[in-house]
Design a protein around this motif. Sequence first.
Motif, PDB file in Angstrom:
ATOM      1  N   HIS A 213      23.369  36.319  36.425  1.00 13.58           N
ATOM      2  CA  HIS A 213      22.595  37.236  35.589  1.00 13.58           C
ATOM      3  C   HIS A 213      23.102  38.669  35.689  1.00 13.58           C
ATOM      4  CE1 HIS A 213      19.458  34.010  36.532  1.00 13.58           C
ATOM      5  NE2 HIS A 213      19.793  33.864  35.267  1.00 13.58           N
ATOM      6  N   THR A 214      24.338  38.854  36.186  1.00 14.53           N
ATOM      7  CA  THR A 214      24.906  40.201  36.176  1.00 14.53           C
ATOM      8  C   THR A 214      25.316  40.565  34.749  1.00 14.53           C
ATOM      9  OG1 THR A 214      27.133  39.383  36.656  1.00 14.53           O
ATOM     10  CG2 THR A 214      25.754  39.998  38.545  1.00 14.53           C
ATOM     11  N   LEU A 215      25.681  41.816  34.558  1.00 14.24           N
ATOM     12  CA  LEU A 215      25.966  42.300  33.212  1.00 14.24           C
ATOM     13  C   LEU A 215      27.371  41.962  32.731  1.00 14.24           C
ATOM     14  CD1 LEU A 215      24.288  45.834  33.399  1.00 14.24           C
ATOM     15  CD2 LEU A 215      23.460  43.814  32.183  1.00 14.24           C
ATOM     16  N   GLY A 216      28.281  41.680  33.639  1.00 15.41           N
ATOM     17  CA  GLY A 216      29.668  41.491  33.250  1.00 15.41           C
ATOM     18  C   GLY A 216      30.172  40.090  33.490  1.00 15.41           C
ATOM     19  N   ILE A 217      31.508  39.986  33.615  1.00 13.70           N
ATOM     20  CA  ILE A 217      32.133  38.683  33.818  1.00 13.70           C
ATOM     21  C   ILE A 217      32.862  38.594  35.162  1.00 13.70           C
ATOM     22  CG2 ILE A 217      32.408  38.384  31.335  1.00 13.70           C
ATOM     23  CD1 ILE A 217      35.386  38.997  31.644  1.00 13.70           C
ATOM     24  N   GLU A 218      32.856  39.674  35.945  1.00 15.30           N
ATOM     25  CA  GLU A 218      33.602  39.667  37.201  1.00 15.30           C
ATOM     26  C   GLU A 218      33.052  38.658  38.202  1.00 15.30           C
ATOM     27  OE1 GLU A 218      32.011  42.282  35.873  1.00 15.30           O
ATOM     28  OE2 GLU A 218      33.124  44.149  36.090  1.00 15.30           O
ATOM     29  N   VAL A 219      31.731  38.591  38.295  1.00 14.48           N
ATOM     30  CA  VAL A 219      31.107  37.731  39.303  1.00 14.48           C
ATOM     31  C   VAL A 219      31.392  36.248  39.044  1.00 14.48           C
ATOM     32  CG1 VAL A 219      28.890  36.987  40.265  1.00 14.48           C
ATOM     33  CG2 VAL A 219      29.376  39.429  39.987  1.00 14.48           C
ATOM     34  N   PRO A 220      31.227  35.749  37.820  1.00 11.50           N
ATOM     35  CA  PRO A 220      31.594  34.352  37.594  1.00 11.50           C
ATOM     36  C   PRO A 220      33.056  34.053  37.910  1.00 11.50           C
ATOM     37  CG  PRO A 220      30.297  35.178  35.760  1.00 11.50           C
ATOM     38  CD  PRO A 220      30.625  36.355  36.619  1.00 11.50           C
ATOM     39  N   ILE A 221      33.946  34.976  37.561  1.00  9.79           N
ATOM     40  CA  ILE A 221      35.369  34.763  37.828  1.00  9.79           C
ATOM     41  C   ILE A 221      35.613  34.686  39.335  1.00  9.79           C
ATOM     42  CG2 ILE A 221      37.665  35.796  37.608  1.00  9.79           C
ATOM     43  CD1 ILE A 221      36.587  37.098  34.973  1.00  9.79           C
ATOM     44  N   ALA A 222      35.024  35.626  40.076  1.00  5.39           N
ATOM     45  CA  ALA A 222      35.204  35.630  41.535  1.00  5.39           C
ATOM     46  C   ALA A 222      34.620  34.375  42.178  1.00  5.39           C
ATOM     47  CB  ALA A 222      34.562  36.881  42.129  1.00  5.39           C
ATOM     48  N   SER A 223      33.535  33.863  41.616  1.00  2.81           N
ATOM     49  CA  SER A 223      32.885  32.697  42.219  1.00  2.81           C
ATOM     50  C   SER A 223      33.783  31.465  42.183  1.00  2.81           C
ATOM     51  CB  SER A 223      31.563  32.395  41.499  1.00  2.81           C
ATOM     52  OG  SER A 223      31.778  31.835  40.221  1.00  2.81           O
ATOM     53  N   VAL A 224      34.663  31.398  41.191  1.00  2.46           N
ATOM     54  CA  VAL A 224      35.576  30.256  41.092  1.00  2.46           C
ATOM     55  C   VAL A 224      36.525  30.236  42.286  1.00  2.46           C
ATOM     56  CG1 VAL A 224      37.425  29.234  39.695  1.00  2.46           C
ATOM     57  CG2 VAL A 224      35.378  30.166  38.588  1.00  2.46           C
ATOM     58  N   ILE A 262      38.656  32.372  33.775  1.00  2.00           N
ATOM     59  CA  ILE A 262      38.387  31.251  34.677  1.00  2.00           C
ATOM     60  C   ILE A 262      39.488  30.202  34.569  1.00  2.00           C
ATOM     61  CG2 ILE A 262      36.846  29.266  35.036  1.00  2.00           C
ATOM     62  CD1 ILE A 262      34.505  31.188  34.423  1.00  2.00           C
ATOM     63  N   ARG A 263      39.903  29.892  33.355  1.00  2.00           N
ATOM     64  CA  ARG A 263      40.976  28.908  33.179  1.00  2.00           C
ATOM     65  C   ARG A 263      42.280  29.408  33.794  1.00  2.00           C
ATOM     66  NH1 ARG A 263      37.297  25.466  33.027  1.00  2.00           N
ATOM     67  NH2 ARG A 263      36.226  25.087  31.055  1.00  2.00           N
ATOM     68  N   ASN A 264      42.543  30.711  33.703  1.00  2.00           N
ATOM     69  CA  ASN A 264      43.738  31.267  34.337  1.00  2.00           C
ATOM     70  C   ASN A 264      43.640  31.176  35.866  1.00  2.00           C
ATOM     71  OD1 ASN A 264      44.808  31.907  31.843  1.00  2.00           O
ATOM     72  ND2 ASN A 264      44.187  34.041  31.901  1.00  2.00           N
ATOM     73  N   ILE A 265      42.464  31.491  36.391  1.00  2.00           N
ATOM     74  CA  ILE A 265      42.262  31.418  37.837  1.00  2.00           C
ATOM     75  C   ILE A 265      42.437  29.992  38.336  1.00  2.00           C
ATOM     76  CG2 ILE A 265      40.512  31.616  39.661  1.00  2.00           C
ATOM     77  CD1 ILE A 265      41.722  34.275  38.881  1.00  2.00           C
ATOM     78  N   GLU A 266      41.942  29.021  37.578  1.00  2.00           N
ATOM     79  CA  GLU A 266      42.107  27.616  37.969  1.00  2.00           C
ATOM     80  C   GLU A 266      43.585  27.275  38.161  1.00  2.00           C
ATOM     81  OE1 GLU A 266      38.355  25.365  35.819  1.00  2.00           O
ATOM     82  OE2 GLU A 266      40.165  25.716  34.680  1.00  2.00           O
ATOM     83  N   GLN A 267      44.421  27.727  37.229  1.00  2.00           N
ATOM     84  CA  GLN A 267      45.845  27.459  37.350  1.00  2.00           C
ATOM     85  C   GLN A 267      46.456  28.190  38.533  1.00  2.00           C
ATOM     86  OE1 GLN A 267      48.196  27.293  33.579  1.00  2.00           O
ATOM     87  NE2 GLN A 267      46.335  28.121  32.667  1.00  2.00           N
TER      88      GLN A 267
END
Length: 346
Positions: A213-224, A262-267
């Motif tokens: 529920h944060t305002l941006g996209i950094e947290v979901p990316i870091a969680s991966v 997220i897809r880039n981080i997965e790779q």
Amino acid sequence: MIFRELNKKDSPVYIIAELSANHEQNFDLAVETIKAMKDAGADAVKLQTYTPDSLTLDSDKPWFQTRKDSLWAGQKMYDLYKKGETPWDWHEKLQRLANELGMDFFSSPFDLHSVDLLESINVPAYKIASMEITDIPLIKKCAETGKPIIISTGAAMEEDIDLAVKTCLDAGNNQIALLKCTSAYPTPYNEVNLRQIVTLQKKYGVVVGLSDHTLGIEVPIASVVLGAKIIEKHFILSRDSNGLDKDFSLEPQEFKQMVTAIRNIEQAMGDGSFEPTEKIKSAIKFRRSLFAVQDIKKGEMFSSDNVRSLRPGLGLHPKYYYDILGRKATKDIERGDPLSWDMIEK
């Protein structure tokens, strides 16, 4: 949703777009939003299945008011949920649309009757909302369907998570995912506590993820990077609209940026081994090795003046530098020749 596949290290992160109350009770807007979710790369669309009466009472007593620190402060909870409910007759129509677009469709039920509705359209999974983690009868009924149970932990103490997991297991259902969540809307970064994802996985040994529920996209990316295999994020066509959850929802382009990252981080995560990739194998050839940097006559000694460590890696390993100093050349060597053992007197 191939739920068990999420246990594999190389399985892709499962990305859920939450419609919530952002449809503004406009069916055409809901349809348009789901289509945008697909375009933004979501794997699934999730609804919330409730009526105001399934959540609270229509009462003026002060404890039936919304939280004073919330975005919706000053309203009766009943009135708020009345504005946000998704009409039950939409569910099957929206499910058909999502499935036709290639997305999974499921929901968070908020009472036992909601589960009955969702079972009637055969949803593939159930999501337990943070505030419902103590509703053991609800969790039990969902678990007894034998379908995957995704549980948000935003308002949970450790013992609440223990009991929710035990309830699923006692019902014979081990298809459990726990989502790190913070029930603050929007969530300040200093209250996210992403490392709890690691704690949840270590303690419970289940699929873990993030409901953010944060305002941006950094947290979901870091969680991966920390092991999240499920990401749930609220979705809205425009924050300029009147969607109830607009203040912590992503617009389509933002959601798409999150998915791409997220897809880039997965790779980029790899398998943790030291086995060189094809690109690294090519680069290895250009590491340093020992070269003659002056013409060296047969019988002449190798010295720091005529031998250096240089790129590329065609000669002897630089670790032999001190071993060959003071030894004699077995043949004439031209400046720029890589050194090899047959050039060096034993």
